[in-house]
Design a protein around this motif. Structure first.
Motif: not given
Length: 856
Positions: A490, A493, A508, A514, A544
């Motif tokens: 992750k 933000q 987040n 993100s 991610y």
């Protein structure tokens, strides 16, 4: 042919970089095409690299030898033109390496000699060291802090850099700066002093102004290295022998709240510094530093109903409020700073939140005068303001006060002008909001939050990269983003971490925010040819992507809308996690509600899952990564998300038959729809605009897309929306006196559903200025199309009679413009040396152009 604009890692003659194989860049002038180059580099009077004649048109090269700490390299470039004619040598450029090994850092970290209480605020620490220096030929200072530092040698500041060492996640990485201080060293006794303030490390941070984000104890690191004629080094380093006190003039200094100064005081240095055990990942900033730039004097001074003097500056900005006054000892000046007035008084309601009963930020200066001349410039505080409220009994003229704009030293690289004065003003306002939100971090606003929101930075990158040489600044931002990467892949933000509210932690991973960890490196490659940053973060991007994939098909909890189990592709629909969604559409289109922080947003989340995974695949293709099960899975889920989206928009509540402009713009821009759906969405978007009086109804994420979508439907649609001067609309802001970009379409008039007060929107918030990318790339048609390549495809229209833009790209200065005449449009273009451009005119004409100036 001659090489010009020599740069090392995007920087002009940098000192103290720690990129071990730095890249060298240049532009060319005086010919059509570079056929070869030769680089010669010297260090300590001897040649350390001679590339020889390299047959290539590339205006970049990677330095091959292994470089050592502190090494200074002077380099030049010679070019050969298209005829093989040899040119003259360029002017010399240089770079100097920083400290590349942990063993190079010899200084200790020192702190004020007291035990810090997290509930207290402390004066600025003052440190002093006296030393003797003889026969010094070269001197370098390496400096860092957990906090903010200012260093002087023999009473002179070591640099014009401000607010050093900048903002990072201090738990992961702390920046240091290197300074050439040779000219400041005297033969004999020297004195080095330093001041240390809370800064981002311990000071007020985030929307609630919480303190002690990274620790309670500020710390200082200084390493002065003195070289004699034989090259021997004598060091003066921070340790327990330094004198210390905290009784100087700066009795309080906070980046957001302000400074308190008693000019009658002088630091006594009666105590001793405390050496502390502290392990830090010290890295060079490899970035442009924060400096003071434009100066403004008040355009008006008035008296408020409460009897205070109110100064209005011609520009809303981020920076320092300064003054010069004659006074008696003990006389006081109290100053408050803000962006707006209400009923004739300064108000800070649009920049403040309440935290535990106190407003934040304060943006105040409290100055007690010494006898005689008092000149004040902040050291460790900057504010966002256009107005200054001055409360004092000291007589003064308005020109005794001035404002210095303070921001990272970004070179301006674009000019734009057209026949519509409000568009011109909007462009300049956007540039000012870029400057105001570029103090080592790309922030949302220079007042209330002052945080590195990744949603803002990713939507605005392409505009910023036109307006400024943005590469080094953006590279630092990407480092900050990945410093906050979680183990599950992750991305944040906000970067760096800013002691933000607990309620924000769950956001987040929010799509569009993100995703900056994928988008900005890709944009850096597209604009600057920076393949290295893609390679550096490629594995993180894959992680991610895996994180995004794991959310697909999962239930999102009590606040999630029912997942559509009947959907054939329900397993690819993203309906879990918290997401901002479109965010900040006009209040009459979609008011912000408290539960907007709690819900998944399946439409936006599924769309961005497709779009982001596609971009991860694009990065893999650029890097020529081999096929793998992981990439196949990313491709599968990308296509699955697109198919799920196509099904989703057939359901009630998500239908394309809507007046919500964002719900139509997004899928059209991202290529999410079937052909039939696409045709319907185009027609429905035009009807939605008609129903809204051709005003803007988009929010954060879709505003940068809408003109690109409209121009493909019909260029006049794009111009009609652009030229709207009503609220909501881009031109409403300059039409009503704005000198920067507003956060909310409504400016300061919006009633907030998530705050206790109205009008919390910032008046200096660049995200809506992202439309300036369209002015450059479509109206004037300038686009970087690859190494040494441009596409020039101007698109005139609307009521405009001319438009012209110029852009200093990484490959040279390119320009394109058009003028409307009785017989149609005339076009003028300039293609820089050693590049080529494909010209595409609206009538379908295409030309391939080499370097030169052309009229069509």
């Amino acid at each position: 042919m001659k090489a010009i604009r020599l740069r090392t890692e995007y920087l002009k003659d940098p000192i103290g970089i720690d990129i071990e194989r730095p890249r060298l860049f240049w532009n060319a002038e005086g010919g059509i095409k570079q056929s070869a180059y030769r680089i010669v580099a010297a260090s300590d009077g001897r040649t350390v690299w001679d590339s020889g004649k390299v047959a290539a048109s590339a205006m970049r090269a990677e330095f091959p030898p292994k470089l050592s700490s502190r090494q200074r390299v002077i380099w030049q470039v010679k070019l050969w033109d298209e005829q093989g004619a040899e040119g003259e040598w360029s002017q010399e450029a240089f770079f100097e390496m920083g400290l590349l090994s942990p063993a190079d850092f010899k200084a200790q970290w020192i702190a004020g000699n007291y035990r810090a209480d997290k509930k207290r605020r402390y004066p600025v620490d003052c440190f002093k060291k006296q030393f003797t220096a003889l026969g010094v030929k070269r001197a370098r200072l390496y400096a860092s802090a957990c906090g903010l530092y200012e260093v002087k040698l023999n009473g002179v500041r070591v640099s014009d850099a401000l607010l050093t060492p900048g903002s990072t996640d201090y738990r992961k990485r702390i920046q240091y700066e290197a300074y050439d201080v040779t000219a400041l060293i005297k033969g004999g006794v020297n004195v080095m002093t330093a001041e240390l303030a809370d800064g981002w490390y311990r000071g007020s941070n985030g929307p609630q102004g919480r303190r002690n984000a990274f620790g309670r104890e500020t710390k200082l690191f200084l390493q002065l290295e003195l070289y004699d004629a034989a090259g021997h080094i004598t060091r003066v380093v921070t340790d327990g022998s330094w004198a210390w006190s905290c009784d100087g003039p700066l009795t309080f200094a906070d980046l957001r709240d302000g400074e308190r100064v008693d000019a009658r005081k002088r630091a006594s240095y009666q105590g001793r510094a405390k050496a502390v055990k502290f392990t830090a990942n010290l890295t060079a900033s490899d970035n442009v530093l924060v400096k003071a730039h434009e100066r403004f004097f008040p355009e008006k001074m008035s008296v408020t109903p409460s009897g205070k003097k109110l100064l209005k500056f011609p520009q809303n900005l981020s920076g320092f409020l300064c003054f010069r006054l004659n006074a008696r000892a003990g006389q006081r000046i109290r100053i408050r700073l803000g962006e707006m007035t209400e009923n004739g008084e300064l108000t800070q309601k649009n920049i403040q939140n309440m935290h535990r009963g106190r407003p934040t930020p304060l943006q105040e200066i409290d100055y007690i005068c010494r006898d005689g001349n008092n000149e004040y410039t902040p050291k460790f505080f900057f504010a966002g303001f256009q107005y200054a409220e001055v409360d004092t009994d000291i007589p003064f003229d308005k020109d005794d006060f001035w404002a210095d704009a303070v921001y990272s030293d970004l070179e301006e690289t674009a000019s734009f002008a057209c026949s519509h004065p409000l568009i011109n003003k909007f462009f300049e306002n956007t540039r000012w909001s870029l400057k105001s939100n570029s103090t080592d971090v790309p922030t949302d606003c220079p007042t209330r939050e002052r945080m590195g929101w990744t949603g803002d930075s990713e939507v605005f990158f392409n505009t910023a990269a036109y307006m400024t040489d943005y590469a080094a600044f953006a590279r630092k931002h990407v480092r900050d983003i990945f410093d906050r990467r979680l183990k599950n892949g992750k991305l944040p933000q906000i970067a760096p971490w800013s002691n933000e509210d607990f309620i924000l932690y769950g956001l987040n991973g929010s799509v569009g925010w993100s995703c900056a960890g994928v988008y900005i490196p890709l944009y850096l490659y597209r604009r600057y040819g920076d393949e290295r940053i893609l390679e550096e973060y490629y594995e993180d991007m894959l992680d991610y992507a895996d994180f995004m994939i794991r959310r697909a098909g999962r239930w999102g909890g009590v606040y999630a809308k029912p997942i559509f189990l009947s959907l054939k592709n329900a397993g690819y629909l993203v309906n879990c996690g918290r997401s901002y969604g479109e965010w900040a559409e006009p209040a009459d289109v979609k008011p912000i509600m408290w539960y907007d922080f709690m819900t998944p947003k399946p439409e936006e989340s599924t769309a961005y899952t497709y779009f982001t995974l596609q971009r991860v695949l694009e990065v893999a293709a650029i890097l020529k990564k081999p096929k793998s099960k992981r990439l196949a899975r990313i491709k599968k889920y990308s296509e699955g998300a697109r198919n799920a989206y196509r099904e989703l928009v057939t359901k009630k509540g998500y239908s394309l038959d809507t007046d919500r402009q964002s719900k139509l713009v997004r899928p059209l821009y991202m290529g999410l729809l079937t052909k039939e759906q696409e045709e319907f969405a185009k027609k429905r978007l035009i009807r939605a605009l008609e129903n809204y009086g051709w005003r803007l109804g988009t929010g954060f994420l879709s505003t940068p897309f809408i003109l690109f979508v409209l121009e493909k439907i019909g260029i006049e649609y794009a111009y009609r929306l652009l030229e709207n001067e009503e609220l909501p609309g881009w031109l409403y802001m300059p039409k009503h006196g704005a000198t920067t970009i507003w956060e909310a379409w409504e400016g300061n008039a919006r009633e907030s559903a998530i705050g206790a007060q109205s009008g919390i929107a910032s008046l200096n918030h660049y995200s809506k200025g992202a439309v300036c990318e369209w002015l450059m790339s479509e109206m004037c048609g300038i686009r970087v199309a690859g190494e040494n390549k441009f596409t020039l495809a101007p698109k005139p229209g609307g009521t405009l009679t001319f438009a012209r833009a110029e852009y200093q790209s990484i490959y040279g200065k390119v320009s394109c413009g058009w003028q409307k005449g009785e017989n149609g449009y005339a076009y003028t273009v300039t293609v820089p040396c050693n590049t080529a451009a494909e010209l595409i005119l609206p009538d379908g004409r295409r030309e391939t152009l080499s370097a030169g100036e052309y009229t069509f």
